[in-house]
Design a protein around this motif. Structure first.
Motif, PDB file in Angstrom:
ATOM      1  N   LYS A  11       1.810  54.806  36.014  1.00 61.38           N
ATOM      2  CA  LYS A  11       1.151  54.025  34.989  1.00 61.38           C
ATOM      3  C   LYS A  11       1.357  52.532  35.190  1.00 61.38           C
ATOM      4  CE  LYS A  11       0.903  57.529  31.537  1.00 61.38           C
ATOM      5  NZ  LYS A  11       0.106  58.393  32.318  1.00 61.38           N
ATOM      6  N   GLU A  12       2.168  52.162  36.183  1.00 59.09           N
ATOM      7  CA  GLU A  12       2.453  50.754  36.441  1.00 59.09           C
ATOM      8  C   GLU A  12       2.132  50.410  37.898  1.00 59.09           C
ATOM      9  OE1 GLU A  12       7.137  51.778  37.208  1.00 59.09           O
ATOM     10  OE2 GLU A  12       6.553  50.703  35.423  1.00 59.09           O
ATOM     11  N   THR A  13       1.899  49.148  38.130  1.00 57.64           N
ATOM     12  CA  THR A  13       1.634  48.698  39.491  1.00 57.64           C
ATOM     13  C   THR A  13       2.958  48.583  40.239  1.00 57.64           C
ATOM     14  OG1 THR A  13       1.822  46.360  38.958  1.00 57.64           O
ATOM     15  CG2 THR A  13      -0.361  47.362  38.716  1.00 57.64           C
ATOM     16  N   PHE A  14       2.867  48.407  41.539  1.00 53.03           N
ATOM     17  CA  PHE A  14       4.064  48.262  42.355  1.00 53.03           C
ATOM     18  C   PHE A  14       4.829  46.994  41.983  1.00 53.03           C
ATOM     19  CE2 PHE A  14       6.236  47.193  46.413  1.00 53.03           C
ATOM     20  CZ  PHE A  14       7.072  48.283  46.462  1.00 53.03           C
ATOM     21  N   ALA A  15       4.087  45.921  41.710  1.00 51.09           N
ATOM     22  CA  ALA A  15       4.731  44.660  41.310  1.00 51.09           C
ATOM     23  C   ALA A  15       5.492  44.847  39.997  1.00 51.09           C
ATOM     24  CB  ALA A  15       3.689  43.554  41.176  1.00 51.09           C
ATOM     25  N   GLU A  16       4.906  45.580  39.044  1.00 46.61           N
ATOM     26  CA  GLU A  16       5.585  45.846  37.782  1.00 46.61           C
ATOM     27  C   GLU A  16       6.832  46.695  38.001  1.00 46.61           C
ATOM     28  OE1 GLU A  16       2.386  47.692  35.723  1.00 46.61           O
ATOM     29  OE2 GLU A  16       1.559  45.792  35.001  1.00 46.61           O
ATOM     30  N   TYR A  17       6.729  47.649  38.909  1.00 51.54           N
ATOM     31  CA  TYR A  17       7.871  48.501  39.233  1.00 51.54           C
ATOM     32  C   TYR A  17       9.016  47.669  39.811  1.00 51.54           C
ATOM     33  CZ  TYR A  17      10.748  51.826  41.789  1.00 51.54           C
ATOM     34  OH  TYR A  17      11.803  52.529  42.280  1.00 51.54           O
ATOM     35  N   LEU A  18       8.689  46.748  40.724  1.00 53.75           N
ATOM     36  CA  LEU A  18       9.721  45.913  41.333  1.00 53.75           C
ATOM     37  C   LEU A  18      10.406  45.008  40.317  1.00 53.75           C
ATOM     38  CD1 LEU A  18       8.134  44.898  44.743  1.00 53.75           C
ATOM     39  CD2 LEU A  18       9.946  46.564  44.323  1.00 53.75           C
ATOM     40  N   LYS A  19       9.661  44.542  39.319  1.00 54.25           N
ATOM     41  CA  LYS A  19      10.256  43.704  38.276  1.00 54.25           C
ATOM     42  C   LYS A  19      11.308  44.474  37.479  1.00 54.25           C
ATOM     43  CE  LYS A  19       6.360  40.603  37.592  1.00 54.25           C
ATOM     44  NZ  LYS A  19       5.285  40.187  36.695  1.00 54.25           N
ATOM     45  N   GLN A  20      11.157  45.778  37.374  1.00 52.06           N
ATOM     46  CA  GLN A  20      12.086  46.605  36.607  1.00 52.06           C
ATOM     47  C   GLN A  20      13.236  47.142  37.458  1.00 52.06           C
ATOM     48  OE1 GLN A  20       9.641  49.629  34.925  1.00 52.06           O
ATOM     49  NE2 GLN A  20       8.496  48.214  33.642  1.00 52.06           N
ATOM     50  N   ASP A  21      13.114  47.069  38.776  1.00 55.49           N
ATOM     51  CA  ASP A  21      14.120  47.618  39.680  1.00 55.49           C
ATOM     52  C   ASP A  21      15.303  46.651  39.802  1.00 55.49           C
ATOM     53  OD1 ASP A  21      15.576  48.866  41.623  1.00 55.49           O
ATOM     54  OD2 ASP A  21      13.999  48.857  43.138  1.00 55.49           O
ATOM     55  N   LYS A  22      16.444  47.047  39.286  1.00 60.48           N
ATOM     56  CA  LYS A  22      17.627  46.175  39.252  1.00 60.48           C
ATOM     57  C   LYS A  22      18.159  45.891  40.656  1.00 60.48           C
ATOM     58  CE  LYS A  22      17.711  46.136  34.797  1.00 60.48           C
ATOM     59  NZ  LYS A  22      17.114  45.056  34.104  1.00 60.48           N
ATOM     60  N   ASP A  23      18.165  46.897  41.531  1.00 59.26           N
ATOM     61  CA  ASP A  23      18.654  46.693  42.899  1.00 59.26           C
ATOM     62  C   ASP A  23      17.790  45.674  43.635  1.00 59.26           C
ATOM     63  OD1 ASP A  23      20.688  48.528  42.570  1.00 59.26           O
ATOM     64  OD2 ASP A  23      19.457  50.209  43.275  1.00 59.26           O
ATOM     65  N   TYR A  24      16.498  45.793  43.470  1.00 61.54           N
ATOM     66  CA  TYR A  24      15.579  44.847  44.117  1.00 61.54           C
ATOM     67  C   TYR A  24      15.807  43.430  43.582  1.00 61.54           C
ATOM     68  CZ  TYR A  24      11.239  42.485  45.346  1.00 61.54           C
ATOM     69  OH  TYR A  24      10.329  41.581  45.813  1.00 61.54           O
ATOM     70  N   GLN A  25      15.964  43.302  42.282  1.00 62.17           N
ATOM     71  CA  GLN A  25      16.192  41.985  41.675  1.00 62.17           C
ATOM     72  C   GLN A  25      17.496  41.371  42.193  1.00 62.17           C
ATOM     73  OE1 GLN A  25      14.033  40.313  39.910  1.00 62.17           O
ATOM     74  NE2 GLN A  25      12.592  41.999  39.938  1.00 62.17           N
ATOM     75  N   ARG A  26      18.534  42.186  42.324  1.00 60.16           N
ATOM     76  CA  ARG A  26      19.822  41.712  42.822  1.00 60.16           C
ATOM     77  C   ARG A  26      19.692  41.217  44.274  1.00 60.16           C
ATOM     78  NH1 ARG A  26      22.730  46.297  42.606  1.00 60.16           N
ATOM     79  NH2 ARG A  26      22.166  46.478  40.430  1.00 60.16           N
ATOM     80  N   GLU A  27      19.011  41.973  45.101  1.00 63.96           N
ATOM     81  CA  GLU A  27      18.822  41.582  46.500  1.00 63.96           C
ATOM     82  C   GLU A  27      17.985  40.308  46.618  1.00 63.96           C
ATOM     83  OE1 GLU A  27      20.193  42.799  49.295  1.00 63.96           O
ATOM     84  OE2 GLU A  27      21.373  44.087  47.969  1.00 63.96           O
ATOM     85  N   MET A  28      16.971  40.186  45.788  1.00 62.52           N
ATOM     86  CA  MET A  28      16.137  38.979  45.819  1.00 62.52           C
ATOM     87  C   MET A  28      16.941  37.765  45.394  1.00 62.52           C
ATOM     88  SD  MET A  28      13.309  39.675  47.142  1.00 62.52           S
ATOM     89  CE  MET A  28      12.498  38.124  46.853  1.00 62.52           C
ATOM     90  N   GLU A  29      17.826  37.924  44.421  1.00 61.89           N
ATOM     91  CA  GLU A  29      18.674  36.814  43.993  1.00 61.89           C
ATOM     92  C   GLU A  29      19.620  36.397  45.116  1.00 61.89           C
ATOM     93  OE1 GLU A  29      20.130  33.737  42.169  1.00 61.89           O
ATOM     94  OE2 GLU A  29      18.454  34.903  41.364  1.00 61.89           O
TER      95      GLU A  29
END
Length: 112
Positions: free
Chosen positions: A78-96
């Protein structure tokens, strides 16, 4: 450097013909006599490319929305890939981590 002039360039055809005529005289060609025409050709080709890219991209938002809908349907999400990545904590941590490393690199480069 310009693209091959063998292909059609309807916007710049006249300037191309002028450049070819100028290049027919070897003195002008090798002693810089054609530089003004070459600059006009470069400007013309740049404008032609800008126009063609604008025509290709005019329906981009609608095309992108259709692709997103197809992806959602294919993966039953129900969500786009970009929306999924915004919710993914591991991805956010790696991007930071990546962004902080880039900031450190930029700071060290500016000090040198």
């Amino acid at each position: 450097m310009h693209p091959p002039l063998d292909r059609p360039h309807p916007d710049c055809d006249q300037v191309i013909q002028e450049l070819r005529a100028c290049h027919a005289d070897w003195k002008l060609k090798y002693l810089g006599g054609c530089n003004g025409i070459k600059v006009r050709l470069d400007c013309c080709l740049k404008e032609e490319k800008k126009r063609l890219l604008g025509e290709m991209d005019k329906d981009f938002p609608a095309r992108r929305a259709r692709q997103e809908d197809i992806i959602k349907t294919a993966f039953e999400k129900k969500e786009t890939f970009a929306e999924y990545l915004k919710q993914d904590k591991d991805y956010q941590r790696e991007m930071e981590k990546i962004q902080s490393q880039r900031r450190l690199n930029n700071e060290s480069e500016s000090k040198q």
